[in-house]
Design an enzyme around this catalytic site. Structure first.
Site, PDB file in Angstrom:
ATOM      1  CD  GLU A  45       0.679   0.419   2.954  1.00  0.00           C
ATOM      2  OE1 GLU A  45       0.935   1.619   3.061  1.00  0.00           O
ATOM      3  OE2 GLU A  45       1.807  -0.136   3.519  1.00  0.00           O
ATOM      4  CD  GLU A  90       7.714   1.540  -0.452  1.00  0.00           C
ATOM      5  OE1 GLU A  90       8.361   0.676  -0.995  1.00  0.00           O
ATOM      6  OE2 GLU A  90       8.000   2.742  -0.071  1.00  0.00           O
TER       7      GLU A  90
END
Length: 351
Positions: free
Chosen positions: A175, A318
């Site tokens: 994310e 991430e």
């Protein structure tokens, strides 16, 4: 809504018969039973998911969902909101940590704009699925409408289904969204009832004043919105985020397609907690990659009943921790497929 409901219905418990057969083979390999610990547990879990006592991995994909949060108005992050689209471009340019680590793991990075506040230019490697330009400020009103939350979930389902249809045999969640540890902590607070001081961390590294603002923002958001803790969608829409909703969809979609999904850190686990609350059987398909610095992360994992593989003191997000775990998961499949049994190697078994 129909896609969401169909996906929920398609998530069923895994078949433990295949896990039993996998464990039997593991016990006959040239080692003391259970001596490879978590690697053996992963092999058994994959066997149950794939319905194959000798599971294998093919293509690996990490799905990065990006979205912004209205609550950043409350000073809950050390970074400005414009970092979100800048980092999306960095992902697309293959310059971020997730790109480096995914390349090492031979994994594909797929980026989706599900709720970034600023428009991002068209790019051949970017899924443009923006539901709205960031969530509303949950301190003042619900972060999303129910329709927006479900639409974001369905974005995740759509993207993971496309990637699985393209050959992905395992997916990881990632994310990007400045301020997203705040809604993640709020989701946890609703489901756990724990004190905010215990479960709210510093996210990107806010100071003491920023941490206090963050805790107060969560407290106020819950008081104003009154999320129904017995309705996971109500919690998600009122104090969640668009990328968290999309990751919820990724996890549900992978489980519906009987594909393992490796969750990353705190934000990904908030999505996993929502997915688990929506359909407990989802747990059978989730592998927890690591434990982050966020104090609420372990609480979330414990609530789902998952044990993290790695302890690396990370807090980047991430999908970085999840992609690192790919190496261990692939090792588990190689052990069960490539290691010799006592009989094959001509080695005497212990008593």
């Amino acid at each position: 809504m129909e896609q969401f409901q169909r996906t929920l219905e398609a998530v069923v418990e895994t078949d433990t018969e295949y896990g039993i057969k996998a464990q039997e083979r593991l016990d006959f390999l040239t080692k003391p039973p259970g001596s490879l610990g978590v690697l053996e547990q992963i092999a058994v879990k994959l066997a149950c998911i794939q319905q194959n006592p000798m599971p294998r991995l093919g293509k690996k994909t990490v799905l990065v969902m990006a979205g912004d949060h209205g609550v950043v108005e409350e000073g809950v992050s050390a970074f400005p909101q414009e970092v979100t689209p800048q980092m999306v471009l960095n992902f697309l340019g293959e310059g971020a940590a997730i790109n480096v680590l995914a390349k090492q793991a031979d994994a594909k990075v797929v980026v989706t704009d599900v709720g970034v506040a600023s428009p991002i230019a068209e790019h051949p490697s970017l899924y443009q699925k923006n539901v709205r330009r960031g969530t509303r400020n949950m301190v003042k009103e619900a972060a999303m409408t129910m329709e927006e939350a479900i639409e974001a979930i369905e974005v995740g389902i759509e993207i993971v289904t496309k990637e699985i249809d393209k050959g992905a045999t395992i997916v990881a969640t990632g994310e990007m969204g400045i301020g997203n540890t705040t809604p993640s902590s709020a989701i946890l607070a609703c489901f756990s009832g724990d004190e905010l001081e215990r479960i709210t961390g510093r996210g990107t590294g806010v100071n003491d004043a920023g941490l206090h603002k963050k805790q107060q923002a969560i407290r106020t958001a819950i008081e104003i919105n009154q999320p129904d803790v017995n309705n996971p969608l109500d919690v998600l829409r009122k104090v969640g985020g668009l990328e968290i909703a999309a990751l919820t969809g990724v996890i549900l979609g992978a489980a519906a397609k009987k594909v393992p999904v490796v969750i990353d850190g705190f934000i990904s686990t908030a999505a996993a907690l929502v997915a688990y609350k929506l359909k407990p059987e989802t747990k059978d398909y989730i592998i927890a990659s690591h434990i982050s610095q966020e104090p609420g992360h372990k609480v979330m994992l414990d609530m789902i009943g998952l044990q993290p593989m790695l302890y690396l003191d990370m807090r980047l997000g991430e999908g970085t921790g999840a992609v690192l775990a790919f190496h261990m998961i692939e090792a588990a499949t190689r052990i069960i497929n490539e290691m010799a049994t006592f009989a094959e190697a001509g080695v005497s078994e212990g008593k």
